[in-house]
Design a protein around this motif. Structure first.
Motif, PDB file in Angstrom:
ATOM      1  N   ASN A  55       0.835  -1.200   0.000  1.00  0.00           N
ATOM      2  CA  ASN A  55       0.000   0.000   0.000  1.00  0.00           C
ATOM      3  C   ASN A  55       0.876   1.260   0.000  1.00  0.00           C
ATOM      4  O   ASN A  55       0.704   2.169   0.802  1.00  0.00           O
ATOM      5  N   LYS A  56       1.832   1.259  -0.927  1.00  0.00           N
ATOM      6  CA  LYS A  56       2.805   2.346  -1.046  1.00  0.00           C
ATOM      7  C   LYS A  56       2.704   2.910  -2.456  1.00  0.00           C
ATOM      8  O   LYS A  56       2.437   2.182  -3.397  1.00  0.00           O
ATOM      9  N   LEU A  57       2.948   4.205  -2.603  1.00  0.00           N
ATOM     10  CA  LEU A  57       2.812   4.865  -3.889  1.00  0.00           C
ATOM     11  C   LEU A  57       4.019   5.759  -4.148  1.00  0.00           C
ATOM     12  O   LEU A  57       4.412   6.540  -3.282  1.00  0.00           O
ATOM     13  N   THR A  58       4.606   5.621  -5.331  1.00  0.00           N
ATOM     14  CA  THR A  58       5.670   6.532  -5.746  1.00  0.00           C
ATOM     15  C   THR A  58       5.161   7.352  -6.926  1.00  0.00           C
ATOM     16  O   THR A  58       4.660   6.801  -7.898  1.00  0.00           O
ATOM     17  N   LEU A  59       5.297   8.663  -6.789  1.00  0.00           N
ATOM     18  CA  LEU A  59       4.872   9.604  -7.825  1.00  0.00           C
ATOM     19  C   LEU A  59       6.095  10.284  -8.419  1.00  0.00           C
ATOM     20  O   LEU A  59       7.038  10.610  -7.694  1.00  0.00           O
ATOM     21  N   ARG A  60       6.047  10.539  -9.711  1.00  0.00           N
ATOM     22  CA  ARG A  60       7.056  11.347 -10.390  1.00  0.00           C
ATOM     23  C   ARG A  60       6.407  12.703 -10.666  1.00  0.00           C
ATOM     24  O   ARG A  60       5.758  12.900 -11.687  1.00  0.00           O
ATOM     25  N   VAL A  61       6.561  13.600  -9.700  1.00  0.00           N
ATOM     26  CA  VAL A  61       5.921  14.921  -9.775  1.00  0.00           C
ATOM     27  C   VAL A  61       6.890  16.000  -9.322  1.00  0.00           C
ATOM     28  O   VAL A  61       7.802  15.735  -8.543  1.00  0.00           O
ATOM     29  N   TRP A  62       6.681  17.209  -9.828  1.00  0.00           N
ATOM     30  CA  TRP A  62       7.454  18.377  -9.417  1.00  0.00           C
ATOM     31  C   TRP A  62       8.964  18.130  -9.567  1.00  0.00           C
ATOM     32  O   TRP A  62       9.761  18.536  -8.730  1.00  0.00           O
ATOM     33  N   ALA A  75       8.865  10.184   1.469  1.00  0.00           N
ATOM     34  CA  ALA A  75      10.278  10.312   1.104  1.00  0.00           C
ATOM     35  C   ALA A  75      10.326  11.090  -0.206  1.00  0.00           C
ATOM     36  O   ALA A  75       9.580  10.781  -1.142  1.00  0.00           O
ATOM     37  N   VAL A  76      11.185  12.094  -0.267  1.00  0.00           N
ATOM     38  CA  VAL A  76      11.236  12.995  -1.419  1.00  0.00           C
ATOM     39  C   VAL A  76      12.689  13.172  -1.855  1.00  0.00           C
ATOM     40  O   VAL A  76      13.569  13.377  -1.031  1.00  0.00           O
ATOM     41  N   ASP A  81      16.821  22.564  -0.912  1.00  0.00           N
ATOM     42  CA  ASP A  81      17.151  22.846   0.486  1.00  0.00           C
ATOM     43  C   ASP A  81      15.909  22.636   1.352  1.00  0.00           C
ATOM     44  O   ASP A  81      14.851  22.254   0.849  1.00  0.00           O
ATOM     45  N   ILE A  82      16.030  22.930   2.638  1.00  0.00           N
ATOM     46  CA  ILE A  82      14.922  22.734   3.578  1.00  0.00           C
ATOM     47  C   ILE A  82      13.735  23.627   3.230  1.00  0.00           C
ATOM     48  O   ILE A  82      12.587  23.218   3.362  1.00  0.00           O
ATOM     49  N   ASN A  83      13.996  24.839   2.774  1.00  0.00           N
ATOM     50  CA  ASN A  83      12.880  25.728   2.390  1.00  0.00           C
ATOM     51  C   ASN A  83      12.066  25.115   1.254  1.00  0.00           C
ATOM     52  O   ASN A  83      10.832  25.134   1.283  1.00  0.00           O
ATOM     53  N   GLU A  84      12.764  24.600   0.249  1.00  0.00           N
ATOM     54  CA  GLU A  84      12.046  23.947  -0.851  1.00  0.00           C
ATOM     55  C   GLU A  84      11.349  22.682  -0.358  1.00  0.00           C
ATOM     56  O   GLU A  84      10.249  22.363  -0.813  1.00  0.00           O
ATOM     57  N   LEU A  89       6.274  19.806   0.758  1.00  0.00           N
ATOM     58  CA  LEU A  89       5.369  19.216   1.751  1.00  0.00           C
ATOM     59  C   LEU A  89       3.998  19.893   1.729  1.00  0.00           C
ATOM     60  O   LEU A  89       2.974  19.229   1.921  1.00  0.00           O
ATOM     61  N   GLU A  90       3.959  21.182   1.465  1.00  0.00           N
ATOM     62  CA  GLU A  90       2.675  21.885   1.334  1.00  0.00           C
ATOM     63  C   GLU A  90       1.893  21.346   0.129  1.00  0.00           C
ATOM     64  O   GLU A  90       0.683  21.154   0.194  1.00  0.00           O
ATOM     65  N   LYS A  91       2.591  21.112  -0.974  1.00  0.00           N
ATOM     66  CA  LYS A  91       1.939  20.539  -2.157  1.00  0.00           C
ATOM     67  C   LYS A  91       1.404  19.147  -1.848  1.00  0.00           C
ATOM     68  O   LYS A  91       0.295  18.783  -2.270  1.00  0.00           O
ATOM     69  N   ILE A  92       2.188  18.357  -1.131  1.00  0.00           N
ATOM     70  CA  ILE A  92       1.763  17.000  -0.772  1.00  0.00           C
ATOM     71  C   ILE A  92       0.528  17.063   0.129  1.00  0.00           C
ATOM     72  O   ILE A  92      -0.416  16.289  -0.039  1.00  0.00           O
TER      73      ILE A  92
END
Length: 187
Positions: A55-62, A75-76, A81-84, A89-92
């Motif tokens: 039940n895991k999903l990997t996306l190729r986005v952004w 996991a990204v 950097d941390i700001n990005e 995380l906001e998009k997620i």
């Protein structure tokens, strides 16, 4: 409706693919195991890999890989950097909230819906298109359009002949081949 309130970054490592960039692991304040299959159907098949047994999903986005785990871990890769990382995380969070609302409205996708998407091919999509190679979508051939559609490079709405009454039957065929949820995400 907002589902995740907060992500906490728990690990930062060097990125394998882009020197000087980071990859990171973050943990949400809630698990989202019931939403992963819904999220899977929100992205073109060429942009997602669903591992049903885990039940895991990997996306190729952004311009990166984003892996969603049922316990609320993400996991990204390929992050400046941390700001990005916080921006991603906001998009997620937005994607998860959208999936939550879809889940509340339509329930969890059926096994049949998931199987249908996992077996979709550009050839099945091509069989449903007008096959007139008009080029209005920006592609010289409907076959190229079908492939690009499944890779998330173009939206179904770019095929303007599908809006014409004489090709309504083609749209209905696509609805049967793709399923309602995937058709919505590709439109």
């Amino acid at each position: 409706m907002k589902y995740i309130n907060e992500f906490r970054i728990v690990k930062v490592l060097p990125c394998f693919t882009t020197p000087g960039y980071i990859r990171f692991i973050a943990k949400a304040d809630k698990e989202f195991s019931d939403l992963i299959s819904t999220i899977y159907l929100m992205f073109p098949p060429g942009k997602s890999n669903y591992f049903k047994s885990e039940n895991k999903l990997t996306l190729r986005v952004w311009d990166r890989l984003v892996t969603l785990h049922p316990d609320g871990t993400v996991a990204v890769t390929n992050t400046k950097d941390i700001n990005e990382a916080q921006e991603i995380l906001e998009k997620i969070k937005k994607v998860i909230s959208k999936a939550y609302n879809e889940y509340l409205n339509k329930g969890k996708p059926s096994e049949q819906e998931i199987l249908k998407v996992s077996k979709i091919s550009w050839l099945k999509v091509y069989a449903c298109l007008p096959k007139i190679n008009c080029g209005k979508c920006g592609y010289q051939a409907c076959s190229a359009f079908a492939s690009s559609l499944l890779n998330g490079e173009v939206k179904l709405s770019a095929c303007t002949p599908l809006k014409e009454p004489e090709y309504r039957e083609n749209l209905e065929k696509l609805r049967k081949v793709l399923g309602e949820r995937l058709l919505k995400s590709l439109s």
